[in-house]
Motif scaffolding. Structure first.
Motif, PDB file in Angstrom:
ATOM      1  N   GLU A  51       3.898   3.826  -3.518  1.00 15.14           N
ATOM      2  CA  GLU A  51       2.664   4.103  -4.259  1.00 15.14           C
ATOM      3  C   GLU A  51       1.825   2.828  -4.384  1.00 15.14           C
ATOM      4  O   GLU A  51       2.337   1.764  -4.736  1.00 15.14           O
ATOM      5  CB  GLU A  51       3.005   4.627  -5.655  1.00 15.14           C
ATOM      6  N   THR A  52       0.537   2.925  -4.105  1.00 14.25           N
ATOM      7  CA  THR A  52      -0.382   1.810  -4.300  1.00 14.25           C
ATOM      8  C   THR A  52      -0.806   1.801  -5.763  1.00 14.25           C
ATOM      9  O   THR A  52      -1.256   2.816  -6.290  1.00 14.25           O
ATOM     10  CB  THR A  52      -1.609   1.944  -3.390  1.00 14.25           C
ATOM     11  N   VAL A  98       0.893  -2.147  -2.607  1.00 13.99           N
ATOM     12  CA  VAL A  98       2.098  -1.335  -2.730  1.00 13.99           C
ATOM     13  C   VAL A  98       3.236  -2.129  -3.369  1.00 13.99           C
ATOM     14  O   VAL A  98       4.048  -1.578  -4.093  1.00 13.99           O
ATOM     15  CB  VAL A  98       2.530  -0.789  -1.346  1.00 13.99           C
TER      16      VAL A  98
END
Length: 176
Positions: free
Chosen positions: A93-94, A112
């Motif tokens: 997930e960024t 990330v």
């Protein structure tokens, strides 16, 4: 996570095996986790909720109540406001990283991983100050958030990371 294999972790060098060459270690007893598990204040089960409508800067994780689903329902039935506990970063997930430099200046970076965020911030400082020797190791993570890095800071949602306190992260976010 892959299982632990003792033979994949050799000790010493070929010419110097070292005194611990024959020592064998057991597999770790538990999995590593990124964020601590919060327990329900009432029953000790894993918590998913906390009181809602608490202004930024007034959270106290050491004394703040946390609730499992059943106890959160009771609090809500009694008129209390409940919200989800902040969720840790999902793999890949960024998120928005708040990085602090050695002069207490802050940068918001979408990345990330912590490593990517620190690298990006070091590059920004090198460009800004025209300094090819700007040390990356002087940078620290001051907070991690979900949301749009180009939006308003009050729209960013805290993401638990390491031992960073939510109140501290939001306080430093005001300086970014």
């Amino acid at each position: 996570m892959t299982s632990f294999t003792e033979s994949a972790h050799p000790r010493g060098q070929a010419a110097n095996a070292g005194q611990f060459r024959t020592k064998m270690n057991d597999e770790p007893a538990s999995e590593l986790s990124q964020a601590p598990i919060v327990s329900c204040t009432e029953c000790g089960a894993p918590a998913e909720y906390r009181y809602g409508n608490v202004p930024r800067g007034y959270r106290s994780p050491e004394t703040e109540a946390a609730f499992c689903g059943a106890h959160a329902a009771r609090v809500a039935a009694d008129g209390g406001t409940i919200e989800d506990l902040p969720k840790p970063q999902e793999p890949g997930e960024t998120v928005v990283w708040l990085i602090e430099g050695d002069d207490h200046e802050y940068e918001l970076v979408e990345a990330v991983s912590e490593e990517d965020a620190l690298d990006e911030t070091a590059d920004r400082f090198r460009d800004r100050y025209d300094d090819d020797d700007a040390p990356r190791d002087s940078l620290t993570v001051a907070g991690v958030f979900r949301g749009d890095v180009d939006g308003y800071s009050d729209e960013l949602e805290f993401v638990p990371y390491g031992d960073i306190a939510e109140n501290d992260a939001y306080g430093k976010l005001q300086d970014a």
